[in-house]
Write a protein that holds these residues in place. Structure first.
Motif, PDB file in Angstrom:
ATOM      1  N   VAL A   1      15.692 -19.554   1.300  1.00 10.71           N
ATOM      2  CA  VAL A   1      16.868 -19.834   2.121  1.00 10.71           C
ATOM      3  C   VAL A   1      17.164 -18.664   3.062  1.00 10.71           C
ATOM      4  O   VAL A   1      17.375 -18.852   4.271  1.00 10.71           O
ATOM      5  N   LEU A   2      17.175 -17.438   2.508  1.00  4.24           N
ATOM      6  CA  LEU A   2      17.449 -16.269   3.343  1.00  4.24           C
ATOM      7  C   LEU A   2      16.359 -16.075   4.392  1.00  4.24           C
ATOM      8  O   LEU A   2      16.640 -15.721   5.544  1.00  4.24           O
ATOM      9  N   GLY A   3      15.104 -16.316   4.004  1.00  5.52           N
ATOM     10  CA  GLY A   3      14.018 -16.207   4.960  1.00  5.52           C
ATOM     11  C   GLY A   3      14.136 -17.218   6.087  1.00  5.52           C
ATOM     12  O   GLY A   3      13.855 -16.909   7.249  1.00  5.52           O
ATOM     13  N   ALA A   4      14.570 -18.443   5.743  1.00  4.30           N
ATOM     14  CA  ALA A   4      14.751 -19.482   6.769  1.00  4.30           C
ATOM     15  C   ALA A   4      15.854 -19.095   7.750  1.00  4.30           C
ATOM     16  O   ALA A   4      15.734 -19.316   8.972  1.00  4.30           O
ATOM     17  N   ILE A   5      16.930 -18.502   7.213  1.00  7.11           N
ATOM     18  CA  ILE A   5      18.039 -18.088   8.089  1.00  7.11           C
ATOM     19  C   ILE A   5      17.582 -16.986   9.041  1.00  7.11           C
ATOM     20  O   ILE A   5      17.819 -17.052  10.253  1.00  7.11           O
ATOM     21  N   GLU A   6      16.919 -15.966   8.492  1.00  5.29           N
ATOM     22  CA  GLU A   6      16.517 -14.862   9.361  1.00  5.29           C
ATOM     23  C   GLU A   6      15.389 -15.253  10.309  1.00  5.29           C
ATOM     24  O   GLU A   6      15.257 -14.682  11.394  1.00  5.29           O
ATOM     25  N   SER A   7      14.576 -16.219   9.930  1.00  2.35           N
ATOM     26  CA  SER A   7      13.479 -16.634  10.815  1.00  2.35           C
ATOM     27  C   SER A   7      13.995 -17.267  12.102  1.00  2.35           C
ATOM     28  O   SER A   7      13.220 -17.436  13.052  1.00  2.35           O
ATOM     29  N   LEU A   8      15.289 -17.608  12.144  1.00  4.50           N
ATOM     30  CA  LEU A   8      15.872 -18.125  13.378  1.00  4.50           C
ATOM     31  C   LEU A   8      15.777 -17.104  14.515  1.00  4.50           C
ATOM     32  O   LEU A   8      15.843 -17.465  15.684  1.00  4.50           O
ATOM     33  N   LYS A   9      15.608 -15.824  14.152  1.00  8.17           N
ATOM     34  CA  LYS A   9      15.430 -14.784  15.177  1.00  8.17           C
ATOM     35  C   LYS A   9      14.098 -14.941  15.917  1.00  8.17           C
ATOM     36  O   LYS A   9      13.908 -14.342  16.981  1.00  8.17           O
ATOM     37  N   PHE A  10      13.177 -15.716  15.329  1.00 16.41           N
ATOM     38  CA  PHE A  10      11.836 -15.826  15.915  1.00 16.41           C
ATOM     39  C   PHE A  10      11.381 -17.281  16.042  1.00 16.41           C
ATOM     40  O   PHE A  10      10.194 -17.539  16.203  1.00 16.41           O
ATOM     41  N   SER A  11      12.294 -18.218  15.979  1.00 22.01           N
ATOM     42  CA  SER A  11      11.906 -19.617  15.838  1.00 22.01           C
ATOM     43  C   SER A  11      11.757 -20.366  17.171  1.00 22.01           C
ATOM     44  O   SER A  11      11.547 -21.572  17.178  1.00 22.01           O
ATOM     45  N   LYS A  12      11.832 -19.652  18.279  1.00 20.81           N
ATOM     46  CA  LYS A  12      11.642 -20.285  19.583  1.00 20.81           C
ATOM     47  C   LYS A  12      10.472 -19.608  20.288  1.00 20.81           C
ATOM     48  O   LYS A  12      10.373 -18.383  20.297  1.00 20.81           O
ATOM     49  N   LEU A  13       9.576 -20.399  20.837  1.00 21.54           N
ATOM     50  CA  LEU A  13       8.405 -19.856  21.532  1.00 21.54           C
ATOM     51  C   LEU A  13       8.584 -19.999  23.044  1.00 21.54           C
ATOM     52  O   LEU A  13       8.656 -21.114  23.561  1.00 21.54           O
ATOM     53  N   ASP A  14       8.696 -18.868  23.728  1.00 26.66           N
ATOM     54  CA  ASP A  14       8.771 -18.857  25.193  1.00 26.66           C
ATOM     55  C   ASP A  14       7.392 -18.536  25.750  1.00 26.66           C
ATOM     56  O   ASP A  14       6.795 -17.508  25.411  1.00 26.66           O
ATOM     57  N   LYS A  15       6.877 -19.427  26.602  1.00 27.81           N
ATOM     58  CA  LYS A  15       5.595 -19.220  27.257  1.00 27.81           C
ATOM     59  C   LYS A  15       5.826 -18.722  28.686  1.00 27.81           C
ATOM     60  O   LYS A  15       6.503 -19.374  29.479  1.00 27.81           O
ATOM     61  N   TRP A  16       5.267 -17.560  28.987  1.00 27.33           N
ATOM     62  CA  TRP A  16       5.420 -16.958  30.302  1.00 27.33           C
ATOM     63  C   TRP A  16       4.076 -16.932  31.035  1.00 27.33           C
ATOM     64  O   TRP A  16       3.029 -16.772  30.424  1.00 27.33           O
ATOM     65  N   CYS A  17       4.168 -17.080  32.340  1.00 20.86           N
ATOM     66  CA  CYS A  17       3.002 -16.898  33.197  1.00 20.86           C
ATOM     67  C   CYS A  17       3.145 -15.572  33.940  1.00 20.86           C
ATOM     68  O   CYS A  17       4.216 -15.268  34.468  1.00 20.86           O
ATOM     69  N   VAL A  18       2.083 -14.777  33.938  1.00 23.80           N
ATOM     70  CA  VAL A  18       2.170 -13.417  34.476  1.00 23.80           C
ATOM     71  C   VAL A  18       0.998 -13.153  35.412  1.00 23.80           C
ATOM     72  O   VAL A  18      -0.144 -13.529  35.128  1.00 23.80           O
ATOM     73  N   ILE A  19       1.311 -12.511  36.529  1.00 19.98           N
ATOM     74  CA  ILE A  19       0.275 -11.935  37.396  1.00 19.98           C
ATOM     75  C   ILE A  19       0.321 -10.428  37.165  1.00 19.98           C
ATOM     76  O   ILE A  19       1.311  -9.769  37.518  1.00 19.98           O
ATOM     77  N   TRP A  20      -0.706  -9.885  36.563  1.00 24.53           N
ATOM     78  CA  TRP A  20      -0.722  -8.475  36.205  1.00 24.53           C
ATOM     79  C   TRP A  20      -1.147  -7.614  37.392  1.00 24.53           C
ATOM     80  O   TRP A  20      -1.753  -8.118  38.361  1.00 24.53           O
ATOM     81  N   PRO A  21      -0.847  -6.315  37.375  1.00 27.94           N
ATOM     82  CA  PRO A  21      -1.282  -5.427  38.472  1.00 27.94           C
ATOM     83  C   PRO A  21      -2.795  -5.465  38.653  1.00 27.94           C
ATOM     84  O   PRO A  21      -3.544  -5.617  37.690  1.00 27.94           O
ATOM     85  N   HIS A  22      -3.221  -5.321  39.872  1.00 29.24           N
ATOM     86  CA  HIS A  22      -4.641  -5.376  40.184  1.00 29.24           C
ATOM     87  C   HIS A  22      -5.283  -4.011  39.925  1.00 29.24           C
ATOM     88  O   HIS A  22      -5.706  -3.298  40.840  1.00 29.24           O
ATOM     89  N   LEU A  23      -5.351  -3.694  38.647  1.00 28.92           N
ATOM     90  CA  LEU A  23      -5.912  -2.418  38.193  1.00 28.92           C
ATOM     91  C   LEU A  23      -6.914  -2.681  37.080  1.00 28.92           C
ATOM     92  O   LEU A  23      -6.807  -3.679  36.361  1.00 28.92           O
ATOM     93  N   PRO A  24      -7.914  -1.785  36.912  1.00 27.90           N
ATOM     94  CA  PRO A  24      -8.936  -2.014  35.882  1.00 27.90           C
ATOM     95  C   PRO A  24      -8.356  -2.183  34.477  1.00 27.90           C
ATOM     96  O   PRO A  24      -8.926  -2.915  33.664  1.00 27.90           O
ATOM     97  N   ASP A  25      -7.250  -1.517  34.163  1.00 30.69           N
ATOM     98  CA  ASP A  25      -6.674  -1.614  32.820  1.00 30.69           C
ATOM     99  C   ASP A  25      -6.211  -3.026  32.482  1.00 30.69           C
ATOM    100  O   ASP A  25      -6.077  -3.369  31.295  1.00 30.69           O
TER     101      ASP A  25
END
Length: 385
Positions: free
Chosen positions: A171-195
Motif C-alpha cells: 500500500v505504501l509503495g503504491a502511494i509513493e509510486s504516484l511520484k513516478f506513475s506518469k510517462l512523459d515522452k519528449w522529442c529532442v534535437i541535441w547539439p551538433h557536437l560529437p558528444d
C-alpha cells in the motif's frame, strides 16, 4: 557526420525541445563520472553479491532443519525481499544505463513500466523496514518478556505478521509510486557536437501524476522510517540491558551443573540477539542517507532551499544514498556469518555436508566430557533462536 535538425513527425510541439543552442543544459543530461563508475562497476557487483549471498542464505535456512525457527522465518523473508529490491532497483537502473546515454531516460513504452518498476521497488523497501522491526520485536519479547513470548510465539502468528507487513508495504509503495506513475515522452534535437552523436531523439521520463503528489510521497517515504528508527532504538536499548543483566546472574550460577547447562543453552541466543542488533543498526545507518535526500526535497518544495547548495552535491548524495541501500541489501547474510558462529556452522553444514559433520564429531569427541549434555544443550538452543 550528420545530426538530426528536425523533430520526428509524430512529436507534439509542447513536448519538443531544440537544444542546439543550449549546450550546457544539454550536457546536464549526460551521466556524471560518479554515475558512470557506479553503473559500470558498482551495480553489476551489487547484483552478483546480493543475489548470491541472499540466495545462499535462503538455501541454508531451507536445508538445515534447526534453522526452521521464528527468527529465521523473518530473516528468510527479509533475504527474499532484499533480492527483489536489488534486482528491481539496481537492475532497472543498470538496464536504463545500457540502453540510453541520457540521464533518467525511462526505456518504457507506457506508464505501466514506470508504475511497475517503482511500485515493486518501493513496496519491497517498505516491507524490509517492517521485517527488520518485526525481527527486533521478536527478539525483544524473547529476551525482555520471555513468558509472554512463550504464550504468543508461533509460526502461524509469524506468517500472519509477515503477510500483514507485505500488505502494508504494498500500500505504501503504491502511494509513493504516484511520484513516478506518469510517462512523459519528449522529442529532442541535441547539439551538433560529437558528444551527442547517436543520441535518441525520443526520451521518456517517469514523472509525478500531479505536482502535489511529490510532497505526499516524500512524507510517506520519511515518516515510517523515523517511526521505525525510534521504536527499534528503544527495543535495542532494552535488549542490551537485559543481556547484560543476565550475564551477571549466569556468572553467579556457573558452578552448578544446571547453571552450566543454561549458560550453554543461552550462549547462542545472546549471540544471535547481538547479531540482529548490529544488523538492524547497520540497516538504519544505510537507509538514513536516502531519508536525508527525502527531507531535502521536502524543504526544497516548502521553503525553496534544502540541505544541498547545488545540483551537483544533490546528485552525489542521491548516488551515495542508493549505493548504501544496495550495500545493506547485499551484505546481510555476510554479516550473519561474520558475527555469529551459529550461522557459520549452518553454512558449512549446508554447503560442505559430510566434511563438516566429520570435523564437528571429532571436535566433540576430543573436547566434550558429556555427549548427552551436548545434545540436550543443542535442543535447548535450537528451540528459541
Amino acid at each position: 557526420m550528420s545530426y538530426p535538425s528536425t523533430f520526428p513527425s509524430d512529436c507534439r510541439p509542447e513536448f519538443s525541445n531544440n537544444l542546439t543552442t543550449y549546450i550546457w543544459y544539454a550536457y546536464s543530461w549526460m551521466f556524471t563520472r560518479s554515475e558512470i563508475q557506479t553503473f559500470t562497476f558498482g551495480l553489476p557487483i551489487v547484483l552478483i553479491i546480493g543475489t548470491l549471498s541472499n540466495g545462499a542464505f535462503l538455501f541454508v535456512v531451507f536445508k538445515i532443519e534447526r534453522l526452521h525457527t521464528i527468527t529465521n522465518l523473518y530473516l528468510a523473508t527479509l533475504a527474499f525481499v532484499d533480492v527483489t529490491f536489488v534486482v528491481s532497483s539496481a537492475g532497472s537502473y543498470l538496464y536504463a544505463f545500457t540502453v540510453s546515454p541520457v540521464r533518467h531516460d525511462a526505456p518504457y513504452d507506457s506508464f505501466i513500466g514506470c508504475t511497475l518498476i517503482f511500485g515493486i521497488t518501493l513496496a519491497v523497501y517498505f516491507t524490509s523496514i517492517g521485517l527488520v522491526t518485526l525481527v527486533t520485536l521478536e527478539r525483544y519479547y524473547g529476551i525482555c518478556l520471555p513468558f509472554q513470548h512463550r504464550v504468543i510465539a508461533s509460526k502461524s502468528r509469524t506468517r500472519k505478521l509477515i503477510a500483514s507487513t507485505c500488505l502494508i508495504g504494498l500500500v505504501l509503495g503504491a502511494i509513493e509510486s504516484l511520484k513516478f506513475s506518469k510517462l512523459d515522452k519528449w522529442c529532442v534535437i541535441w547539439p551538433h557536437l560529437p558528444d551527442f552523436q547517436g543520441w535518441p531523439q525520443k526520451v521518456g521520463f517517469c514523472v509525478p501524476l500531479h505536482e502535489n503528489v511529490v510532497l505526499l510521497g516524500e512524507f510517506v517515504d520519511t515518516v515510517p522510517f523515523f517511526v521505525a528508527l525510534i521504536w527499534n532504538g528503544y527495543m535495542y536499548a532494552r535488549i542490551m540491558y537485559s543481556l547484560s543483566h543476565r550475564e551477571v546472574i549466569q556468572k553467579e550460577s556457573e558452578n552448578d551443573s544446571m547453571g552450566q547447562l543454561q549458560v550453554q543453552a543461552t550462549k547462542v541466543r545472546k549471540q544471535v540477539a547481538r547479531l540482529l542488533i548490529i544488523n538492524g543498526m547497520l540497516f538504519f545507518f544505510c537507509q538514513i542517507w536516502v531519508r536525508f535526500n527525502a527531507i531535502n526535497n521536502i524543504l526544497s518544495n516548502i521553503t525553496g532551499s534544502g540541505f544541498y547548495k547545488n545540483a551537483e552535491t544533490s546528485g552525489l548524495m542521491l548516488v551515495f544514498g542508493r549505493c548504501m541501500l544496495y550495500v545493506n541489501s547485499s551484505l546481510n547474510p555476510v554479516i550473519y556469518n561474520l558475527a555469529s558462529s551459529f550461522y557459520r556452522d549452518a553454512f558449512k553444514e549446508a554447503f560442505f555436508g559430510n566434511l563438516f559433520n566429520r570435523e564437528k564429531a571429532t571436535t566433540l569427541a576430543v573436547g566434550s566430557s558429556s555427549k548427552e549434555t551436548d545434545v540436550l544443550s543443542d535442543k535447548q538452543i535450537n528451540t528459541n533462536i
